[in-house]
Design a protein around this motif. Structure first.
Motif, short mmCIF file in Angstrom:
data_model
loop_
_atom_site.label_atom_id
_atom_site.label_comp_id
_atom_site.label_asym_id
_atom_site.label_seq_id
_atom_site.Cartn_x
_atom_site.Cartn_y
_atom_site.Cartn_z
N VAL A 122 1.67 -47.16 33.78
CA VAL A 122 2.63 -46.11 34.13
C VAL A 122 3.64 -45.98 32.98
N PRO A 123 4.02 -44.75 32.58
CA PRO A 123 5.05 -44.60 31.54
C PRO A 123 6.28 -45.44 31.87
N GLY A 124 6.83 -46.08 30.85
CA GLY A 124 7.86 -47.07 31.08
C GLY A 124 9.19 -46.53 31.54
N THR A 125 9.52 -45.29 31.17
CA THR A 125 10.78 -44.69 31.57
C THR A 125 10.52 -43.38 32.29
N LEU A 126 11.53 -42.93 33.03
CA LEU A 126 11.40 -41.66 33.73
C LEU A 126 11.29 -40.51 32.74
N VAL A 127 11.99 -40.59 31.62
CA VAL A 127 11.88 -39.55 30.58
C VAL A 127 10.43 -39.46 30.10
N GLU A 128 9.83 -40.60 29.81
CA GLU A 128 8.44 -40.60 29.34
C GLU A 128 7.49 -40.04 30.39
N LEU A 129 7.75 -40.36 31.66
CA LEU A 129 6.91 -39.85 32.74
C LEU A 129 7.00 -38.33 32.81
#
Length: 387
Positions: free
Chosen positions: A337-344
């Motif tokens: 899963v992408p590590g940060t919400l921004v990356e997600l």
């Protein structure tokens, strides 16, 4: 540029009619606009019971289904028992508004099949009594009781109390295109009649579950929500007064991250998911309809959105979750899963306007959090002993 959705979705929008009005009024206005008709029906709900040995009472309350001139379902307008604080519970019942209560939902299925929701006065349970070979018993309080031939209670029909005609959950038919336009006309009708967002309101979005019917997609969804759910709830402004929300049972994450689950086909996975103790509807993300696979409601339901009365806000929030579900759908088995919400948000396949909107809100939120942290100083860190 307007935000658009690609996923087939249905919406549940919790509103409140102004004093003196009802959800039937809104149904009639919508029916007039679309050149259709209003069909009254029994709407099933459940509520906690204070009676020992009976954890819930099952209810049927008046619902109103609107179909257009071709007979196609447009939307339904139903009660929601969680909406309480805007009501005057001391107000007397309104004539013609009644509810049917039983302690077994199977009995109410009989009512739905055999009784007429348009029956006049307090006569709706007469066919149910006939099924049990008895007659209805009327009480001075206005209640009507049906018992079996041994005197055991089957169901009770009673006046609907305390302005319960005012709560209005709009349940839309599944929408495949022009989501903003469809929602916009419905909500314009509601605003024109003075409907408003009640204290406990939420907005639910049902996404077609078909694209998520694989162990890889479901494992990605559980992992993504476990990692980023708290941040997403803050971002969309989940209503703290809303009830019937909560976390999944721990067993869901344990199962979906296991090698055994990854090796299952979808049929076997559904059997394993049904066996998870405590996995129910009233979670932040409702997976029950995905697992049960009902043809008329095969969905993943997002339940954390606040009460909303503007179509563009609802569509923007739906676009956020459409993108996240899209990432889960496309994720390879075991993909991190992408590590940060921004990356997600950057990696999720969502409408570009929605991505910009939510990334901007996330930056604003992070700036506000950083600004609320007081700078370090000796004066504000001394303990009482030091002073």
């Amino acid at each position: 540029m307007a935000i658009t959705l690609d996923w087939k979705t249905g919406f549940e929008i919790e509103l409140m009619a102004p004093a003196g009005a009802s959800r039937q009024d809104l149904a009639q206005r919508v029916a007039m606009r679309v050149g259709g008709t209003v069909q009254r029906f029994f709407h099933p709900q459940s509520e906690p019971s204070a009676v020992e040995g009976r954890p819930v009472f099952e209810n049927l309350t008046p619902g109103f289904r609107v179909v257009d001139g071709q007979g196609h379902w447009v939307a339904s307008f139903v009660d929601d028992l969680t909406l309480q604080r805007d009501l005057d519970r001391e107000r007397p019942p309104v004539d013609g508004w009644r509810r049917i209560v039983a302690d077994d939902g199977r009995l109410l299925r009989l009512v739905e099949r055999h009784c007429d929701p348009d029956a006049a006065g307090d006569s709706s349970l007469i066919p149910l009594a006939a099924l049990f070979g008895t007659e209805i018993v009327r009480h001075p309080s206005g209640m009507v009781r049906v018992a079996d031939d041994r005197g055991r209670s089957v169901a009770i029909d009673a006046p609907l109390p305390g302005e319960r005609e005012r709560p209005c959950e709009i349940v839309t038919a599944p929408i495949e295109a022009d989501h903003a336009g469809v929602l916009g006309t419905l909500l314009a009708d509601a605003r024109a009649l003075g409907f408003f967002v009640p204290v406990e309101a939420a907005t639910h979005v049902h996404f077609d579950a078909g694209p998520l019917c694989s162990t890889a997609a479901l494992a990605a969804l559980v992992a993504t929500w476990t990692q980023h759910g708290a941040g997403l709830k803050r971002l969309v402004g989940m209503n703290a007064s809303c009830v019937r929300l909560g976390d999944w049972p721990e067993g869901l994450a344990v199962l979906t991250r296991s090698d055994a689950f990854a090796a299952m086909d979808w049929a076997a996975a559904k059997v394993a998911l049904v066996g998870i103790k405590g996995l129910g509807k009233y979670c932040d993300l409702n997976l029950v309809n995905l697992i049960n696979g009902r043809a008329d409601k095969h969905t993943v339901e997002i339940r954390v959105l606040p009460g909303l009365l503007e179509a563009h806000e609802i569509v923007a929030a739906a676009a956020l979750f459409e993108g996240i579900l899209g990432w889960c759908r496309d994720a390879g088995r075991g993909e991190a899963v992408p590590g940060t919400l921004v990356e997600l948000l950057i990696q999720s396949p969502m409408d570009d306007g929605a991505r910009r909107l939510w990334l901007d809100r996330l930056r604003q939120e992070n700036t506000a959090i950083a600004g609320s942290r007081r700078p370090y100083s000796r004066a504000n860190t001394l303990s009482g002993d030091e002073t």
